[in-house]
Write a protein that holds these residues in place. Structure first.
Motif, PDB file in Angstrom:
ATOM      1  N   ALA A  62       5.258   1.219  -7.155  1.00 46.45           N
ATOM      2  CA  ALA A  62       4.208   0.227  -6.885  1.00 46.45           C
ATOM      3  C   ALA A  62       4.809  -1.122  -6.514  1.00 46.45           C
ATOM      4  CB  ALA A  62       3.300   0.090  -8.109  1.00 46.45           C
ATOM      5  N   TYR A  63       5.774  -1.582  -7.288  1.00 41.87           N
ATOM      6  CA  TYR A  63       6.367  -2.898  -7.025  1.00 41.87           C
ATOM      7  C   TYR A  63       7.172  -2.884  -5.736  1.00 41.87           C
ATOM      8  CZ  TYR A  63       8.558  -7.414  -7.826  1.00 41.87           C
ATOM      9  OH  TYR A  63       8.964  -8.724  -7.694  1.00 41.87           O
ATOM     10  N   ASN A  64       7.916  -1.804  -5.497  1.00 44.41           N
ATOM     11  CA  ASN A  64       8.707  -1.736  -4.265  1.00 44.41           C
ATOM     12  C   ASN A  64       7.818  -1.794  -3.032  1.00 44.41           C
ATOM     13  OD1 ASN A  64      11.382  -1.407  -3.028  1.00 44.41           O
ATOM     14  ND2 ASN A  64      10.584   0.560  -2.308  1.00 44.41           N
ATOM     15  N   LYS A  65       6.685  -1.122  -3.089  1.00 46.57           N
ATOM     16  CA  LYS A  65       5.743  -1.146  -1.965  1.00 46.57           C
ATOM     17  C   LYS A  65       5.113  -2.535  -1.802  1.00 46.57           C
ATOM     18  CE  LYS A  65       2.686   0.058   1.168  1.00 46.57           C
ATOM     19  NZ  LYS A  65       3.085   0.315   2.572  1.00 46.57           N
ATOM     20  N   MET A  66       4.607  -3.082  -2.895  1.00 44.48           N
ATOM     21  CA  MET A  66       3.867  -4.342  -2.804  1.00 44.48           C
ATOM     22  C   MET A  66       4.762  -5.528  -2.450  1.00 44.48           C
ATOM     23  SD  MET A  66       1.141  -3.712  -5.892  1.00 44.48           S
ATOM     24  CE  MET A  66       0.500  -5.375  -5.816  1.00 44.48           C
ATOM     25  N   GLY A  77      -5.254  -9.120   0.065  1.00 43.89           N
ATOM     26  CA  GLY A  77      -5.407  -8.335  -1.160  1.00 43.89           C
ATOM     27  C   GLY A  77      -5.188  -6.853  -0.933  1.00 43.89           C
ATOM     28  N   ILE A  78      -5.039  -6.127  -2.027  1.00 43.67           N
ATOM     29  CA  ILE A  78      -4.727  -4.686  -1.935  1.00 43.67           C
ATOM     30  C   ILE A  78      -5.756  -3.859  -2.678  1.00 43.67           C
ATOM     31  CG2 ILE A  78      -2.262  -5.137  -1.682  1.00 43.67           C
ATOM     32  CD1 ILE A  78      -3.491  -3.664  -4.952  1.00 43.67           C
ATOM     33  N   VAL A  79      -5.724  -2.546  -2.401  1.00 43.30           N
ATOM     34  CA  VAL A  79      -6.580  -1.574  -3.087  1.00 43.30           C
ATOM     35  C   VAL A  79      -5.712  -0.386  -3.474  1.00 43.30           C
ATOM     36  CG1 VAL A  79      -8.574  -0.037  -2.873  1.00 43.30           C
ATOM     37  CG2 VAL A  79      -8.598  -2.252  -1.735  1.00 43.30           C
ATOM     38  N   ALA A 141     -11.638   4.406  -2.523  1.00 41.57           N
ATOM     39  CA  ALA A 141     -10.705   3.297  -2.284  1.00 41.57           C
ATOM     40  C   ALA A 141     -10.394   3.167  -0.795  1.00 41.57           C
ATOM     41  CB  ALA A 141      -9.426   3.521  -3.081  1.00 41.57           C
ATOM     42  N   MET A 142     -10.225   4.290  -0.121  1.00 36.71           N
ATOM     43  CA  MET A 142      -9.923   4.256   1.317  1.00 36.71           C
ATOM     44  C   MET A 142     -11.094   3.682   2.107  1.00 36.71           C
ATOM     45  SD  MET A 142      -6.851   5.105   1.740  1.00 36.71           S
ATOM     46  CE  MET A 142      -6.857   5.220   3.529  1.00 36.71           C
ATOM     47  N   GLU A 143     -12.309   3.976   1.659  1.00 32.63           N
ATOM     48  CA  GLU A 143     -13.482   3.397   2.334  1.00 32.63           C
ATOM     49  C   GLU A 143     -13.461   1.874   2.244  1.00 32.63           C
ATOM     50  OE1 GLU A 143     -16.979   5.114   0.647  1.00 32.63           O
ATOM     51  OE2 GLU A 143     -16.518   7.148   1.361  1.00 32.63           O
ATOM     52  N   GLU A 144     -13.098   1.340   1.060  1.00 32.68           N
ATOM     53  CA  GLU A 144     -13.031  -0.119   0.919  1.00 32.68           C
ATOM     54  C   GLU A 144     -11.929  -0.705   1.786  1.00 32.68           C
ATOM     55  OE1 GLU A 144     -12.081  -3.533  -2.428  1.00 32.68           O
ATOM     56  OE2 GLU A 144     -13.364  -1.851  -2.955  1.00 32.68           O
ATOM     57  N   CYS A 145     -10.795  -0.016   1.858  1.00 37.96           N
ATOM     58  CA  CYS A 145      -9.684  -0.491   2.698  1.00 37.96           C
ATOM     59  C   CYS A 145     -10.117  -0.615   4.153  1.00 37.96           C
ATOM     60  CB  CYS A 145      -8.492   0.470   2.609  1.00 37.96           C
ATOM     61  SG  CYS A 145      -7.546   0.278   1.114  1.00 37.96           S
ATOM     62  N   GLN A 146     -10.789   0.400   4.642  1.00 38.11           N
ATOM     63  CA  GLN A 146     -11.218   0.401   6.042  1.00 38.11           C
ATOM     64  C   GLN A 146     -12.295  -0.652   6.281  1.00 38.11           C
ATOM     65  OE1 GLN A 146     -12.338   4.492   6.569  1.00 38.11           O
ATOM     66  NE2 GLN A 146     -10.240   5.230   6.368  1.00 38.11           N
ATOM     67  N   ARG A 147     -13.168  -0.824   5.306  1.00 44.19           N
ATOM     68  CA  ARG A 147     -14.259  -1.779   5.450  1.00 44.19           C
ATOM     69  C   ARG A 147     -13.770  -3.219   5.446  1.00 44.19           C
ATOM     70  NH1 ARG A 147     -16.723  -0.289   1.332  1.00 44.19           N
ATOM     71  NH2 ARG A 147     -16.518  -2.089  -0.053  1.00 44.19           N
ATOM     72  N   LYS A 150      -7.995  -3.989   4.044  1.00 43.50           N
ATOM     73  CA  LYS A 150      -7.023  -4.285   2.997  1.00 43.50           C
ATOM     74  C   LYS A 150      -5.893  -3.245   2.997  1.00 43.50           C
ATOM     75  CE  LYS A 150     -10.043  -6.698  -0.264  1.00 43.50           C
ATOM     76  NZ  LYS A 150     -10.487  -6.786  -1.675  1.00 43.50           N
ATOM     77  N   ALA A 151      -4.750  -3.621   2.467  1.00 42.69           N
ATOM     78  CA  ALA A 151      -3.616  -2.705   2.349  1.00 42.69           C
ATOM     79  C   ALA A 151      -3.868  -1.726   1.201  1.00 42.69           C
ATOM     80  CB  ALA A 151      -2.326  -3.479   2.109  1.00 42.69           C
ATOM     81  N   PHE A 152      -3.600  -0.463   1.444  1.00 42.60           N
ATOM     82  CA  PHE A 152      -3.762   0.552   0.407  1.00 42.60           C
ATOM     83  C   PHE A 152      -2.408   0.865  -0.205  1.00 42.60           C
ATOM     84  CE2 PHE A 152      -4.082   5.021  -1.033  1.00 42.60           C
ATOM     85  CZ  PHE A 152      -5.084   4.848  -1.972  1.00 42.60           C
ATOM     86  N   ILE A 153      -2.326   0.794  -1.530  1.00 41.76           N
ATOM     87  CA  ILE A 153      -1.082   1.106  -2.239  1.00 41.76           C
ATOM     88  C   ILE A 153      -1.194   2.529  -2.765  1.00 41.76           C
ATOM     89  CG2 ILE A 153       0.568   0.362  -3.997  1.00 41.76           C
ATOM     90  CD1 ILE A 153      -0.036  -1.708  -1.762  1.00 41.76           C
TER      91      ILE A 153
END
Length: 420
Positions: A62-66, A77-79, A141-147, A150-153
């Motif tokens: 998680a930290y390496n990605k973010m 922001g992220i989701v 979560a993917m729906e919110e990212c697309q809407r 936002k970046a998806f982790i």
């Protein structure tokens, strides 16, 4: 026509991830288990990822990605979606990197994990409990990212996440005093197994890497057998940290090449391991954290005299699940049995059952009875704990001889689930 290049984490990228994680994730100990080493006549070592601050290895990915996000992604922001452990890693990363995050978790997620996520993320995160499984939460979560763009982790199907989890492998190789013959690694979505196996194939190719899944959610095993990433229609959700219907596409491609074997372990056996670790070693693990240790008995002859590492992936276990864990362990060990018992409708019938039918070591653990209008018998659901599994047949024989036997429920899953 160009051949598509399959992603595999590079050693330099994993070393860079380890550098990023230097003050964030603990270098967890690689400890010898004297009890298991004696039992299996070999050198068993535990990689204690349960001792991370977030109590699992998930902080690494998680930290390496973010920490690799662009300035605009950070601002937006992220989701993420998670069954619990990834959520904690993301939550802590949000706080450390000052990134606002929305975390989707399945509604049945243990309360203890939810509280931990809140604690680590503080004001930087919002938790949304939706869906029955990780996959349900993932789609929301993917729906919110697309809407909201936002970046998806992703918890496992992401290059930076895989590289972060691969640092577990780097540490094991660095910490081991002798050549490692076997590594047993739990498999959920495949991020840890993909990263760790790649590092071992490069730095310790003689080591056999064994992936371990719960019997009720064999997503990676099924996919490797089918030679394509396969979504399961139904999964058993008990081992929540490793219960996904579909593993990551990136992870599948890596694991099908790198893993020497994929095996499954019955959930009841996992429960017995949890109880043994707690009662005998004072180690608290979650179900996914017990997977790698639970399969050792299946390799008893193969690992004799060898150096063996079991990755203990997490310790986020909710104490309210203890009764269920004990129940599953007893059922798996054939020490708890449920019956429909037909009691004659006369005074002294219950006393006769207790005194003349139950053995000296048998214990009634469940009793559910409603008096009926039937003049001859009244049925009760009775759960009996045995001290020795060999006592089952004599118990059934005595019940039948005295006309108390109605039915055996353990092998009737639909009825068993409804009544017990």
């Amino acid at each position: 026509m160009q051949t598509q290049t399959i992603y595999s984490p590079k050693l330099k990228a994993v070393e860079a991830a380890a550098e990023k994680l230097h003050d964030v994730a603990a270098v967890t100990p690689l400890t010898t288990s004297f009890r298991y080493s004696k039992e299996f006549d070999c050198n068993i070592m535990f990689k204690r990822e349960d001792l991370q601050q977030v109590r699992s290895y998930k902080i690494r990915g998680a930290y390496n990605k973010m920490s690799s996000l662009s300035a605009s992604e950070v601002k937006n922001g992220i989701v993420c979606a998670s069954a619990g452990n990834h959520a904690q890693g993301v939550a802590l990363s949000c706080k450390l990197l000052k990134i606002k995050g929305t975390i989707y978790m399945p509604a049945p997620t243990p309360k203890q994990k939810i509280e931990q996520v809140k604690m680590f993320g503080e004001d930087y995160i919002e938790i949304i409990l939706e869906g029955d499984t990780f996959d349900d939460s993932y789609h929301l979560a993917m729906e919110e990212c697309q809407r909201l763009s936002k970046a998806f982790i992703h918890p496992f199907n992401d290059e930076k996440v895989i590289e972060g989890q691969a640092t577990v492998g780097l540490e094991i190789i660095d910490q081991a005093q002798h050549p490692i013959h076997y590594v047993f690694v739990p498999v959920g979505g495949g991020g840890l197994s993909a990263g760790l196996s790649t590092i071992f194939k490069e730095l310790s190719p003689q080591t056999k890497i064994i992936g371990v899944e719960p019997l009720g959610a064999p997503s990676m095993k099924t996919s490797i057998e089918n030679q394509k990433n396969t979504q399961l229609n139904h999964i058993e959700k008990f081992v929540d940290g490793a219960a996904v219907q579909r593993v990551g596409d990136l992870n599948f491609e890596i694991c099908k090449s790198n893993l020497d074997q994929m095996v499954t372990v019955a959930e009841g056996k996992v429960c017995q391991t949890i109880l043994d670790l707690y009662n005998k070693d004072a180690i608290v693990v979650e179900p996914a954290g017990a997977l790698s240790i639970s399969t050792l008995s299946d390799f008893k002859e193969e690992i004799k005299g060898k150096n063996v590492v079991c990755v203990v992936s997490g310790s986020n276990n909710d104490i309210t699940r203890t009764a269920e864990i004990k129940e599953r362990a007893l059922l798996y060990s054939n020490l708890k049995h449920y019956f429909i018992v037909k009691f004659p409708q006369r005074a002294g019938a219950l006393k006769e059952f207790v005194v003349d039918i139950l053995g000296p070591n048998d214990d009634i653990a469940h009793f559910e009875y409603t008096k009926k209008s039937n003049r001859d018998t009244g049925s009760a659901v009775v759960g009996i704990e045995l001290k020795f599994k060999e006592d089952l047949e004599p118990l059934i024989t005595k019940m039948k001889a005295r006309n108390f036997y109605g039915d055996y429920l353990n092998n009737k899953p639909d009825l068993f689930q409804f009544l017990v």
